[in-house]
Design a protein around this motif. Structure first.
Motif, PDB file in Angstrom:
ATOM      1  N   THR A  10      73.477  16.523  41.460  1.00  0.00           N
ATOM      2  CA  THR A  10      72.607  16.461  42.827  1.00  0.00           C
ATOM      3  C   THR A  10      71.892  15.467  42.590  1.00  0.00           C
ATOM      4  N   TYR A  11      70.651  14.930  41.694  1.00  0.00           N
ATOM      5  CA  TYR A  11      70.554  14.107  42.067  1.00  0.00           C
ATOM      6  C   TYR A  11      71.119  12.374  41.898  1.00  0.00           C
ATOM      7  N   ASP A  14      69.723  11.323  47.330  1.00  0.00           N
ATOM      8  CA  ASP A  14      68.594  11.070  47.192  1.00  0.00           C
ATOM      9  C   ASP A  14      68.056  12.413  48.405  1.00  0.00           C
TER      10      ASP A  14
END
Ligand code: FES
Length: 142
Positions: A10-11, A14
């Motif tokens: 997920t990171y 952005d």
């Protein structure tokens, strides 16, 4: 059994951004075909779509310029400028107004953005067992 295929962490997307990926699927004849998808992110809401404009099938991210505006309000097809809602994929301006990007089902699992039950041509991703298929815990009164 539900199968998950991890696309990315997920990171790696952005907040207020989108990212394209090219996966491989098998067609009805068993031939391997590139399958471009894109994932949008607004805060902790992620949405997945096939990366093919409903106007003429172009990939949204293959033309110069940003395909996601800086505020994360819309996706733009660089070919003829159609604009899409990043949550629903609906086109609200442009030559395919009223049509929509094809959604794909994704889930967030342990910090990864994952495809759910999509048969891919390559199995080098993360296959995770359905947690509902774990053995049941029996609680007895003895
Ligand atoms: S191909 Fe996307 S707007 Fe024409």
């Amino acid at each position: 059994m539900t199968e998950l295929f991890a696309i990315c962490a997920t990171y790696e997307i952005d907040d207020g951004d989108a990212r394209g990926f090219v996966l491989a699927r098998l067609d009805d004849d068993g031939n391997k075909k590139p399958w471009p998808i894109l994932i949008t992110r607004q805060a902790n809401n992620f949405h997945g779509f096939e990366n093919a404009c409903p106007h003429e099938g172009a990939r949204l991210d293959t033309y110069p310029g940003e395909f996601f505006d800086k505020e994360g309000n819309f996706l733009t097809c660089g070919r003829h400028g159609a604009k899409f809602d990043p949550d629903t994929g609906a086109c609200f301006i442009g030559p395919c107004k009223g049509k929509a990007l094809t959604p794909i089902q994704i889930v967030i699992d342990d910090g990864d953005v994952c495809l759910l039950d999509v048969p891919l041509a390559e199995e080098d991703g993360l296959d995770v067992e359905d947690p509902n298929e774990m053995p049941e815990v029996l609680i007895t009164g003895d």
